[in-house]
Write a protein that holds these residues in place. Sequence first.
Motif, PDB file in Angstrom:
ATOM      1  N   LEU A  41     -46.298  15.985-139.274  1.00 51.87           N
ATOM      2  CA  LEU A  41     -45.022  15.446-139.752  1.00 51.87           C
ATOM      3  C   LEU A  41     -45.105  15.013-141.214  1.00 51.87           C
ATOM      4  O   LEU A  41     -44.167  15.229-141.992  1.00 51.87           O
ATOM      5  N   LEU A  44     -45.012  18.199-143.160  1.00 49.79           N
ATOM      6  CA  LEU A  44     -43.642  18.737-143.200  1.00 49.79           C
ATOM      7  C   LEU A  44     -42.774  17.963-144.182  1.00 49.79           C
ATOM      8  O   LEU A  44     -41.935  18.549-144.880  1.00 49.79           O
ATOM      9  N   SER A  45     -42.960  16.648-144.230  1.00 46.93           N
ATOM     10  CA  SER A  45     -42.127  15.847-145.136  1.00 46.93           C
ATOM     11  C   SER A  45     -42.397  16.225-146.594  1.00 46.93           C
ATOM     12  O   SER A  45     -41.466  16.285-147.409  1.00 46.93           O
ATOM     13  N   THR A  71     -36.290  15.899-144.402  1.00 47.70           N
ATOM     14  CA  THR A  71     -37.365  15.042-144.925  1.00 47.70           C
ATOM     15  C   THR A  71     -37.247  13.627-144.362  1.00 47.70           C
ATOM     16  O   THR A  71     -38.234  13.035-143.919  1.00 47.70           O
ATOM     17  N   TYR A  74     -38.525  13.601-140.834  1.00 50.84           N
ATOM     18  CA  TYR A  74     -39.982  13.672-140.705  1.00 50.84           C
ATOM     19  C   TYR A  74     -40.617  12.315-140.998  1.00 50.84           C
ATOM     20  O   TYR A  74     -41.562  11.893-140.330  1.00 50.84           O
ATOM     21  N   LEU A 158     -36.956  18.754-133.563  1.00 58.99           N
ATOM     22  CA  LEU A 158     -37.531  19.922-134.255  1.00 58.99           C
ATOM     23  C   LEU A 158     -36.808  21.199-133.828  1.00 58.99           C
ATOM     24  O   LEU A 158     -36.525  22.077-134.651  1.00 58.99           O
TER      25      LEU A 158
END
Lengths: 170, 170, 170, 170, 170, 170, 170, 170, 170, 170, 170, 170
Positions: A41, A44-45, A71, A74, A158
């Motif tokens: 996570l 991903l951010s 964002t 996440y 997700l």
Amino acid sequence: MSTTKTPRTTAVGAAGAVRSTLDDQAKAQVQERLQPLLVDLLDLSLTAKQLHWNVVGPAFRPLHLQLDEVTDQYRLWADDVAERMTSVGISPDGRVQRVAGDSPADPAPASWTHQTEVVAAMSDRIEAVATATRQRLQGLGDVDVASEDLLIEILDGLEMQLWMFSAQQA
Amino acid sequence: MSTTKTPRTTAVGAAGAVRSTLDDQAKAQVQERLQPLLVDLLDLSLTAKQLHWNVVGPAFRPLHLQLDEVTDQYRLWADDVAERMTSVGISPDGRVQRVAGDSPADPAPASWTHQTEVVAAMSDRIEAVATATRQRLQGLGDVDVASEDLLIEILDGLEMQLWMFSAQQA
Amino acid sequence: MSTTKTPRTTAVGAAGAVRSTLDDQAKAQVQERLQPLLVDLLDLSLTAKQLHWNVVGPAFRPLHLQLDEVTDQYRLWADDVAERMTSVGISPDGRVQRVAGDSPADPAPASWTHQTEVVAAMSDRIEAVATATRQRLQGLGDVDVASEDLLIEILDGLEMQLWMFSAQQA
Amino acid sequence: MSTTKTPRTTAVGAAGAVRSTLDDQAKAQVQERLQPLLVDLLDLSLTAKQLHWNVVGPAFRPLHLQLDEVTDQYRLWADDVAERMTSVGISPDGRVQRVAGDSPADPAPASWTHQTEVVAAMSDRIEAVATATRQRLQGLGDVDVASEDLLIEILDGLEMQLWMFSAQQA
Amino acid sequence: MSTTKTPRTTAVGAAGAVRSTLDDQAKAQVQERLQPLLVDLLDLSLTAKQLHWNVVGPAFRPLHLQLDEVTDQYRLWADDVAERMTSVGISPDGRVQRVAGDSPADPAPASWTHQTEVVAAMSDRIEAVATATRQRLQGLGDVDVASEDLLIEILDGLEMQLWMFSAQQA
Amino acid sequence: MSTTKTPRTTAVGAAGAVRSTLDDQAKAQVQERLQPLLVDLLDLSLTAKQLHWNVVGPAFRPLHLQLDEVTDQYRLWADDVAERMTSVGISPDGRVQRVAGDSPADPAPASWTHQTEVVAAMSDRIEAVATATRQRLQGLGDVDVASEDLLIEILDGLEMQLWMFSAQQA
Amino acid sequence: MSTTKTPRTTAVGAAGAVRSTLDDQAKAQVQERLQPLLVDLLDLSLTAKQLHWNVVGPAFRPLHLQLDEVTDQYRLWADDVAERMTSVGISPDGRVQRVAGDSPADPAPASWTHQTEVVAAMSDRIEAVATATRQRLQGLGDVDVASEDLLIEILDGLEMQLWMFSAQQA
Amino acid sequence: MSTTKTPRTTAVGAAGAVRSTLDDQAKAQVQERLQPLLVDLLDLSLTAKQLHWNVVGPAFRPLHLQLDEVTDQYRLWADDVAERMTSVGISPDGRVQRVAGDSPADPAPASWTHQTEVVAAMSDRIEAVATATRQRLQGLGDVDVASEDLLIEILDGLEMQLWMFSAQQA
Amino acid sequence: MSTTKTPRTTAVGAAGAVRSTLDDQAKAQVQERLQPLLVDLLDLSLTAKQLHWNVVGPAFRPLHLQLDEVTDQYRLWADDVAERMTSVGISPDGRVQRVAGDSPADPAPASWTHQTEVVAAMSDRIEAVATATRQRLQGLGDVDVASEDLLIEILDGLEMQLWMFSAQQA
Amino acid sequence: MSTTKTPRTTAVGAAGAVRSTLDDQAKAQVQERLQPLLVDLLDLSLTAKQLHWNVVGPAFRPLHLQLDEVTDQYRLWADDVAERMTSVGISPDGRVQRVAGDSPADPAPASWTHQTEVVAAMSDRIEAVATATRQRLQGLGDVDVASEDLLIEILDGLEMQLWMFSAQQA
Amino acid sequence: MSTTKTPRTTAVGAAGAVRSTLDDQAKAQVQERLQPLLVDLLDLSLTAKQLHWNVVGPAFRPLHLQLDEVTDQYRLWADDVAERMTSVGISPDGRVQRVAGDSPADPAPASWTHQTEVVAAMSDRIEAVATATRQRLQGLGDVDVASEDLLIEILDGLEMQLWMFSAQQA
Amino acid sequence: MSTTKTPRTTAVGAAGAVRSTLDDQAKAQVQERLQPLLVDLLDLSLTAKQLHWNVVGPAFRPLHLQLDEVTDQYRLWADDVAERMTSVGISPDGRVQRVAGDSPADPAPASWTHQTEVVAAMSDRIEAVATATRQRLQGLGDVDVASEDLLIEILDGLEMQLWMFSAQQA
């Protein structure tokens, strides 16, 4: 300018610092599912922010906004995962070296990226993390139902993101 | 489950993608000041979150809250720095590998950390970034006044944080 | 006035339009539980609005308000159910012909309705949908935990509504 | 589980339940204009939601948002129309069977729909309802000025939507 | 305590104090419709408050709240009517002697009032004012369309209140 | 600095770009009323801002605030008028050359202006536009009721402003 | 209708009306930088609104929204520039004749404009004003640091807009 | 139009309808202080509104706003006084005939009123009610401390208004 | 003062008052898990408030605030548990005698308590309730998934509180 | 699971822990009035919640809401009373055993309760506490005016509640 | 009443308590500019409040409001200046003796002050502080750019206030 | 720069400027209680701000926040006291020279202050003002009940602050 530097911080004793209602075996099982999700996570951010800044193309504006929204998600989920770990007495590791070490090598290009590639990159990466989350859910409920619930919520989110990015590839 | 994977994304041509009112030399000078600051701020945001989760001690609660607030500031400033770069046609690089590669090796311990060490670690790290920001400001105004203004605002904020952490060491 | 009419829209290819982390068998099992629930919720939203407009009696005002609140809940839940379907690559069908075809024939009278009958009609209809939701939950967790979680949340809400309407029959 | 079922609800006496400042002839004239508009708006709200869920294509995100906004408007207008009817003593009929029976057969496809078709379908349907609303306005002011005002407001809104969808067809 | 008293105030010259886009004949026609409506609305606001305080019976709470809401509406409408008058150069008269002199003698009892009577009294009074407003609308649009629009809006609101009170008599 | 300049933009084909429920004759009649009102409102918004900045005198503060409020109203109304035009397929023209060409030559002085003159200038200019709006309303309802409604609302607002400025001249 | 017209307003004495901490030479230097920027910003606000109304094409919606946002920014900046002038005793001139006289002849087409041309027109016009603002900043800090700071802030905003429009040309 | 009229409402039995913690003698003493204050406050609210609409003069705007604010206060205080009466089982009488009968004959002129007279009229009327409130406070605390507290709060507010109006007479 | 006292209230018939989708055996199983949790939460809410008032020591302020926040959570959770019971037709018992009878004898001291003891007391009590909640979750999902979900959410929250208090003991 | 239990907490020395501006005699007099009121309010808050959950009958909804509102008031008042005690150095005792021991034995039934009984039970209990509060006010002002003021405010609120419940018994 | 008095507080060691990124010489230069500005702003805040309370005259209301707004600004600026000092390790001195000692002797009269004098007094005092701020800005940027930026912002605000007060003297 | 200076302002005639409902003797008695309290509160607001900036120690953050909150309270109370004075025709004196002259010499150190001393200094100073406020309340109610009520409210608040600071000394 002050020159007094504090010596390097060191961690408090590895076990027992924070109380837990789980025994050590259960804690280990929770940790091996939540720690990698925390890394995913945080990664991903950073990836989504990178694309938020570097996307180009006629759909710049809606993608720029969409990437900011995911964002935020996440970041909130990473906080939830880390604080679920602390709630059962597990110390989370979200340091940048750890995230870089445990993440795929090429999350996003280093420079301007065309909208088509942005959509594809996000779809691929989200699909990979969603699939891993499904696997991490296996047997988790037998150990800690609250951790299971959190992963279900994140999986749901997700997959909604996966829909919203992949629908743009039609 | 879908198995169609998109081939790896590649960046759009290195120059000219986004218009700039600066010439190439000026862009280079702006980039060499803002890109490392972007890395510092992303690293600080991850470090502060790590300590937000792992702090222990009687002052747990006020420190837990304070670390969350500074994390929010680092995120906002990182966005401002990156978008100032895009505004003059420079692509920012905030990928986790870049951040890990350019940051100091030991921002925070991997586990529970006592409040005294948390305060010391944050004071040291903020002081280092503030000092670097003062240096990056040298001559920046001759190239781009808007970037200079942004760095002054961030410097002001970092020094206020430095006060608020170091005052706890008295 | 413009007279150019667009030819009737046709659906994009039946499968694969939106990515899914579920295989086809799992998708079918999710669809057979969520599609009828979507129809139930859309029907309930129209029924509650119909009674919101047509209720008469001394308790007009509190019932008028209560029916508006439950309508809002049905709309939100319907959206959640449909978007859970899209999140796993299933196209939801909420067209009015589908809803009319799959709903009971007499949800509410066509005209002014006394408060006693309103309370009874809502209690009966909610009880029926809640009972069906309990049945649809059987085995759903083995296929998709996120869909299961959503149905539990809706079941919980429907049963709270059942309490609040049936308590008025005492 | 409770098994006491309430007998089917029946409507309160057809006339006089709610006071009106209009005589019966005027009420009939108002009813023949507002009842079909109520049906149109409820149908539009379901159609727009169906497309909100099923749209695919590069413009997925702005269309997904736009369809949600118009859905909200259709719901508010339907409520306004129904409550204008009740305000002059006419019982509105918004049951799903009534809406399905009085609406065109093919408002939207049952599955994923490409953005081009979505824009065309919405433009066509809105244009049809706007045109009908202009016709329903004929002579309405002679009977009930407040109903006339409401239809003008809705016409204005529908035509603004028509602009916003048809401008995407350029 | 100060004892200097100011001599009684007197009105500024009767005509021309405030500019108007209407000629004197039109102003007179507007005044003869809006001045009595202003009186009606101020009277209704006091009547509804009186019942808000004095209502008793099992439905005390919903009626107490409903009467407060309609009071707020009467106050806003009275302000709108008076300020429409000033906008075309007519001085409104909302003094209590004027309101008492031009209102029906028995709007509400002087003491505790049972809920059934409260609902009946409000229904009757609102019906009377709504009916008068319909009559005042005759020909008003030929003189001043903006005043006409305001009266239509108030008529619409009064009839909605009439529905909501009279529906409680079923 | 980028030097690639785009060639001068040119308008899309004059007719038919945006759908309309009005025929060409009706569109022309609407256009000849709304286009000059759009110009008047844009001009008023610039005039009021000019006086907002340049007013002097003991009543500086309340006038400074009042001029800001009316500016906001002119901007909102101009947007409403332009978007009513687009809603029936007419392209609005709000370019500065058009506004300057169609407006009176001396809306406001170029420099500091005493409060007495400010009040007089605003009263005069508002009165002129309100009077023209009354004339533009003639017969408009026969062509497009929604445009008529918008002009009535603007007329109402202008006359309220006229009251509030001219009352200061007493 | 009132016919008393006030004679044409005339400006209060050219100098000294409002106190200043700057001497006359400094005031002149500030004026020659801020007055043309005020004209540019008012012109940009009208141009962006014109395109907000007239844009057509598949990206209608995101561009329509983006143009509204930049219009709001131009209006706020124009107010800031004018009020910085008044703060040092300089009377700003934002009358429409002045704006029309000092602006480029062809900011936007008079009618419907395709999205590609809209993006190009905005990018060109913003780039021109940003470049002029950089030039106007030369030496301004030696005269008035507060005016300099305002221009830097506007420059920063214009360049961010330039990025967001030109990124759509990729 | 409905013609069923409800017979005139009559008050519920004079005593005991609502419970009280005061005996009858105490209730009488409270009533003779609060009932006239209720009348005064309702009268003040109508007087201030009347002047809010009819004030003219250069200070129109600040007085227009100030009169609206005090009107809101009178309405809130009237509600507080009436509900303090109901709280100890006394039925308040706020009917317009009662207010007109118990109020001074000439609270405000019937037409446009110059600002000087408005300020004087308000100062005089507020001073009179404040003085009466001081007298009504004598001995009230021996009977009901909660009523005493309410009157003190209202006295405090009235005297603040007295300051704010009389300060304009300097 | 009124002396009419109402005879002691008695409960409505023990079974069937509120409809349930669960059979009697399932209701009994739900009740034996949720009723003691309701008692625990009400007791915790009173204990935390008691310490909120009586805590002393240098960390007074952060603990005073933290205890208020957890009190709010206990109150919300108690409401959720009780309303989950009503939603399946079980009457909750939250009377003070029941809570006192079923709670541990010494939740908190009767007087001023030092911060160290406050933290210890809260940690111990929360740990005990969290542990009991884990046990109550056993098998609950087989009977009622919605109750299970609620207990998981409360367990998650209790464990987060346990972390936040016990981290202060380091 | 952690097994380290903290020994039972004990209170900090009985006197002097918190500073007071009252001498010991005055503190004792304040304590004997406020401590029982604290118990009454905590008991009322639990009683009202119990009825909030268990009320049945056609007026379920308005009573359910009303009981929630009064619960919120009891909680706020209890906090105010306890914190007034702490403000003069008296430790409040709000532990559940204390509340249960000092409260009447039968505040509410253990199960479903019909609305008529709910209204009667609340009216009786509130009347009793209001009456006791009047007695506790005797002489309190001679000792501590701030405590007196708080009790007057609570008395006023309780009597308003008494009106609102007893008015439903008419 | 407690009689234990704490001995007089004494300051922590003069240097080094709070870290700084500036060396001692730079700190001294910042201090000699910011400390007198802090005094000026605290003095202005007290002066403006004094006039807020004591102003009389027909413009009482707008001046009373304006003086409250500038007071809020002085308080915020004083806080900003003091916290900029702490951010570079300088202890600010805002004690009343210091402020009184360093301020001009006659900021405002001790009693009621006519509006003309209020406007003149504020204009004079603001002009003096703005002029001093311009002087303090000389060379400050060479030492600390963040302090320079803060002073520019305050200068800008002071000059806007100077305009708004001096414009009332026209 | 403007050089026209206004001559020193002088107060409007000492008596009668603002109307009062109190006679001169009563005004004098009110003034001798409220004027010193005004001074105390302004002094406390500056003292608390001084410590807000200068506090150091591990509890820096909660004390820094607490001191800001009490500062806000002192400012609001000072405004209330001053405006109570104006409401009865007494001119308040809050000039810095007056505050400095009438306050104790050493409210706070001039530099960094350790948290222990901060807590002690605030406790002492608040205790002194609270004690003085109790004395000023003697007999005040005989002269002006509204002033008495205000002082009771402030006393209550000061004693709550005294608890919250002194509790940190345990």
